[in-house]
Design a protein around this motif. Structure first.
Motif, PDB file in Angstrom:
ATOM      1  N   SER A   1      12.704  -1.265  14.594  1.00  0.00           N
ATOM      2  CA  SER A   1      11.771  -2.326  14.965  1.00  0.00           C
ATOM      3  C   SER A   1      12.554  -3.410  15.685  1.00  0.00           C
ATOM      4  N   ASP A   2      12.158  -3.683  16.913  1.00  0.00           N
ATOM      5  CA  ASP A   2      12.880  -4.639  17.749  1.00  0.00           C
ATOM      6  C   ASP A   2      11.921  -5.758  18.134  1.00  0.00           C
ATOM      7  N   PRO A   3      12.252  -7.031  17.854  1.00  0.00           N
ATOM      8  CA  PRO A   3      11.335  -8.122  18.189  1.00  0.00           C
ATOM      9  C   PRO A   3      10.970  -8.152  19.663  1.00  0.00           C
ATOM     10  N   GLY A   4      11.889  -7.710  20.521  1.00  0.00           N
ATOM     11  CA  GLY A   4      11.622  -7.732  21.951  1.00  0.00           C
ATOM     12  C   GLY A   4      10.712  -6.617  22.400  1.00  0.00           C
ATOM     13  N   ARG A   5      10.888  -5.460  21.830  1.00  0.00           N
ATOM     14  CA  ARG A   5      10.060  -4.302  22.182  1.00  0.00           C
ATOM     15  C   ARG A   5       9.639  -3.617  20.888  1.00  0.00           C
ATOM     16  N   ARG A   6       8.495  -3.991  20.358  1.00  0.00           N
ATOM     17  CA  ARG A   6       8.101  -3.509  19.042  1.00  0.00           C
ATOM     18  C   ARG A   6       7.434  -2.137  19.123  1.00  0.00           C
ATOM     19  N   TRP A   7       8.252  -1.153  19.378  1.00  0.00           N
ATOM     20  CA  TRP A   7       7.740   0.211  19.323  1.00  0.00           C
ATOM     21  C   TRP A   7       7.170   0.488  17.939  1.00  0.00           C
ATOM     22  N   LEU A   8       7.815  -0.073  16.930  1.00  0.00           N
ATOM     23  CA  LEU A   8       7.423   0.124  15.538  1.00  0.00           C
ATOM     24  C   LEU A   8       7.276  -1.244  14.878  1.00  0.00           C
ATOM     25  N   ASP A   9       6.149  -1.458  14.215  1.00  0.00           N
ATOM     26  CA  ASP A   9       5.893  -2.722  13.537  1.00  0.00           C
ATOM     27  C   ASP A   9       5.546  -2.397  12.090  1.00  0.00           C
ATOM     28  N   PHE A  10       6.553  -2.423  11.235  1.00  0.00           N
ATOM     29  CA  PHE A  10       6.365  -2.010   9.844  1.00  0.00           C
ATOM     30  C   PHE A  10       5.675  -3.106   9.045  1.00  0.00           C
ATOM     31  N   PRO A  11       4.945  -2.681   7.969  1.00  0.00           N
ATOM     32  CA  PRO A  11       4.675  -1.298   7.567  1.00  0.00           C
ATOM     33  C   PRO A  11       3.673  -0.628   8.499  1.00  0.00           C
ATOM     34  N   LEU A  12       3.811   0.692   8.617  1.00  0.00           N
ATOM     35  CA  LEU A  12       2.931   1.471   9.476  1.00  0.00           C
ATOM     36  C   LEU A  12       1.817   2.078   8.631  1.00  0.00           C
ATOM     37  N   VAL A  13       0.591   1.732   8.951  1.00  0.00           N
ATOM     38  CA  VAL A  13      -0.554   2.272   8.225  1.00  0.00           C
ATOM     39  C   VAL A  13      -1.669   2.525   9.225  1.00  0.00           C
ATOM     40  N   ALA A  14      -2.406   3.601   9.032  1.00  0.00           N
ATOM     41  CA  ALA A  14      -3.445   4.005   9.975  1.00  0.00           C
ATOM     42  C   ALA A  14      -4.374   2.841  10.298  1.00  0.00           C
ATOM     43  N   GLY A  15      -4.584   2.622  11.602  1.00  0.00           N
ATOM     44  CA  GLY A  15      -5.472   1.561  12.033  1.00  0.00           C
ATOM     45  C   GLY A  15      -4.779   0.257  12.369  1.00  0.00           C
ATOM     46  N   LYS A  16      -3.501   0.134  12.032  1.00  0.00           N
ATOM     47  CA  LYS A  16      -2.787  -1.107  12.339  1.00  0.00           C
ATOM     48  C   LYS A  16      -2.575  -1.212  13.845  1.00  0.00           C
ATOM     49  N   THR A  17      -2.785  -2.404  14.381  1.00  0.00           N
ATOM     50  CA  THR A  17      -2.572  -2.649  15.810  1.00  0.00           C
ATOM     51  C   THR A  17      -1.627  -3.829  15.989  1.00  0.00           C
ATOM     52  N   TRP A  18      -0.932  -3.835  17.092  1.00  0.00           N
ATOM     53  CA  TRP A  18      -0.106  -4.980  17.445  1.00  0.00           C
ATOM     54  C   TRP A  18       0.103  -4.974  18.953  1.00  0.00           C
ATOM     55  N   SER A  19       0.500  -6.103  19.464  1.00  0.00           N
ATOM     56  CA  SER A  19       0.773  -6.214  20.894  1.00  0.00           C
ATOM     57  C   SER A  19       2.002  -7.071  21.094  1.00  0.00           C
ATOM     58  N   PHE A  20       2.643  -6.936  22.225  1.00  0.00           N
ATOM     59  CA  PHE A  20       3.834  -7.726  22.524  1.00  0.00           C
ATOM     60  C   PHE A  20       4.046  -7.753  24.025  1.00  0.00           C
TER      61      PHE A  20
ATOM     62  N   ALA B   1       0.832  -1.199   0.000  1.00  0.00           N
ATOM     63  CA  ALA B   1       0.000   0.000   0.000  1.00  0.00           C
ATOM     64  C   ALA B   1       0.866   1.249   0.000  1.00  0.00           C
ATOM     65  N   ASP B   2       0.491   2.207  -0.820  1.00  0.00           N
ATOM     66  CA  ASP B   2       1.296   3.429  -0.952  1.00  0.00           C
ATOM     67  C   ASP B   2       1.170   4.336   0.263  1.00  0.00           C
ATOM     68  N   ASN B   3       0.118   4.183   1.059  1.00  0.00           N
ATOM     69  CA  ASN B   3      -0.012   4.998   2.256  1.00  0.00           C
ATOM     70  C   ASN B   3       0.560   4.305   3.483  1.00  0.00           C
ATOM     71  N   ALA B   4       1.223   3.181   3.311  1.00  0.00           N
ATOM     72  CA  ALA B   4       1.882   2.480   4.407  1.00  0.00           C
ATOM     73  C   ALA B   4       3.355   2.881   4.451  1.00  0.00           C
ATOM     74  N   VAL B   5       3.831   3.235   5.630  1.00  0.00           N
ATOM     75  CA  VAL B   5       5.233   3.614   5.795  1.00  0.00           C
ATOM     76  C   VAL B   5       6.075   2.342   5.830  1.00  0.00           C
ATOM     77  N   LYS B   6       7.002   2.235   4.896  1.00  0.00           N
ATOM     78  CA  LYS B   6       7.809   1.027   4.757  1.00  0.00           C
ATOM     79  C   LYS B   6       8.970   1.013   5.754  1.00  0.00           C
TER      80      LYS B   6
END
Length: 524
Positions: A400-419, A330-335
């Protein structure tokens, strides 16, 4: 040659300017005050081998100017004049077109936008007309003409059905609303292509915006997805809101025509990718026409660059699973960022504890041989160091760090994740031994920041992420932070922590650069 070499008649550059405005009390048009400059024509001297091209724009919109810029870059012939149609005076358009034809005597007219195409196509039949950024160029009136070519503003029906099949391989019925007097032929062609792919395109005819409500109601039990039809007459904001409201009320996904539609609530949108490249494409077509190419394309060519945008907030509301293959491209997703050895960042942290005491720290981070290093291991390890706030580990604010996923790429509005991660607490002198505490973190991409984020390193366009950390079922920290592709890092973070380590934290990017510069000349 398609026409007489008009360039031989001109020995110098000349400019024609026409003014329009209200007359004063004496019946005279003011020369400067209250005038509207709606036509500026420049005729250039050029080699005798060049053909004359007149350009007509539907308005002075930025996207049209970008298309014109791309056209000029590529076309090998003389752009002899550019006319911008006066937005509030369609009654005068014919006179403007008559003037440009008499002054320039063009061999070809390049039109940008729907209004310009409708004007020019209805009047010019003896020379080629090439168009870009015009809706519905496939109509009975235009396809019957042999002098009109152009680049469609929309992807092909084949591209649309391919996306829909990827979104839902089992999809069978797609609905749309269209005006047969304006786009009946386009609908018939699209329906045939959909049928060949095993999907029925269900169309409801309308004659005016007043028919939309009944047409939507008749679709609600028949379709699995709603397709926005490419007709400029029915793309006004209030009409789009009606389509989107229907989508959410009936839980029927909506396919839009632009990134703006995605931001408004469409599940996905497919549109042309780049106005400048579309201008390039039109310029290449003009060169082929003047070169008498034997293999001219079909009267309407699809844009070669396509933009795909997705809204995961909408997907969650409609309980639709968007495939990762769509999200990744997606072009609006930050790679994901691509770091180079020598890249570096300087961050400043301001911490205020429960007693109001403020503390400030500076941390420098570098990327070298595929790894991040810091002048202070505390910054990289976060709360794993005794005495540091275990609710707010500062590790991974830049990657993006597997242990502490402050950022989980690609970043797109509405994406959620937990860790889940563990931090070390206690262990202070004379006290109990340290212990590890589990932290459950949940994050969501809020979307693009509404304005550039200000930091000591400058202003950055950024995407906002919201996060909550829980310790033992209790909210331990609430964070809001902003990632910018420009610096490939988090540029600002605000956090509120609770419990034993209650406090407020502010992290900001102070400077950043690469191996070719230092803190004094960091990229801004």
């Amino acid at each position: 040659m398609l026409a007489t070499l008009n360039g031989l008649r001109r020995c110098s550059e000349r400019r024609l300017v026409v003014y329009a405005g209200r007359r004063d009390r004496n019946g005279m048009k003011p020369l400067i005050a209250n005038v509207l400059l709606f036509f500026t024509l420049v005729v250039f001297t050029a080699p005798a081998t060049a053909e004359n091209i007149a350009v007509v724009l539907s308005s002075d919109a930025k996207v049209y100017q970008e298309a014109l810029e791309g056209f000029r870059e590529v076309v090998r012939h003389r752009v002899a004049g550019v006319q911008i149609l006066e937005k509030n005076n369609p009654a005068g358009w014919q006179q403007q077109l008559k003037r440009i034809r008499s002054v320039i005597e063009p061999d070809l007219v390049f039109v940008i936008g729907t209004s310009a195409l409708e004007l020019v196509s209805g009047d010019i039949k003896n020379i080629p007309v090439v168009h870009a950024l015009a809706f519905n160029p496939i109509s009975k009136q235009l396809t019957a003409r042999k002098n009109i070519y152009g680049i469609s503003v929309i992807p092909s029906a084949s591209q649309v059905i391919t996306l829909l099949k990827e979104l839902n391989p089992k999809i069978q019925r797609v609905g749309t609303i269209y005006d047969p007097s304006r786009s009946g032929l386009l609908f018939s062609e699209a329906r045939a292509i959909f049928r060949d792919k095993g999907v029925q395109l269900v169309g409801k005819e309308i004659r005016s915006a007043g028919d939309i409500g009944a047409a939507l109601k008749s679709l609600e039990d028949e379709i699995e997805l709603q397709l926005l039809w490419p007709d400029e007459k029915y793309l006004a904001e209030d009409i789009l809101q009606r389509f989107l409201l229907f989508s959410f009320e009936k839980r029927i996904p909506f396919l839009g025509l632009s990134e703006r539609h995605t931001e408004m609530g469409a599940l996905v949108s497919l549109s042309y990718g780049n106005a400048k490249d579309m201008g390039n494409q039109a310029g290449e077509l003009v060169n082929r026409i003047f070169g008498r190419a034997a293999d001219l394309p079909a009267p309407v060519t699809v844009p070669r660059q396509i933009k795909l945008t997705v809204n995961l907030k909408t997907a969650r509301k409609l309980d639709v699973k968007v495939p990762d293959s769509i999200i990744r491209r997606a072009d609006n997703a930050v790679k994901p960022p691509v770091y180079k050895d020598g890249d570096w960042w300087v961050f400043r942290i301001k911490m205020t504890d429960r007693n109001g005491t403020t503390k400030s720290e500076i941390h420098r981070v570098m990327f070298n041989k595929g790894h991040f290093t810091s002048d202070d291991p505390h910054f990289l390890s976060g709360g794993d160091i005794p005495g540091t706030p275990y609710f707010l580990p500062f590790a991974s604010v830049y990657l993006s760090d597997p242990g502490r996923r402050w950022l989980d790429f690609p970043l797109v509005a509405g994406k959620t994740w937990s860790f889940r991660y563990r931090v070390r607490a206690g262990g202070f002198a004379g006290g109990p031994r340290f212990s590890y505490k589990p932290v459950n973190a949940s994050a969501e991409v809020v979307g693009k920041a509404s304005h550039p984020i200000e930091t000591p390193a400058g202003k950055f366009p950024a995407i906002e992420i919201g996060r909550t950390d829980n310790v033992g079922g209790i909210v331990g920290g609430v964070l809001a932070y902003y990632y910018s592709p420009q610096s490939q890092s988090v540029v600002k973070l605000r956090a509120q922590t609770y419990g034993y380590e209650k406090g407020e934290y502010l992290l900001e990017l102070v400077a950043y650069g690469d191996s070719g510069n230092s803190g004094k000349d960091a990229r801004r």
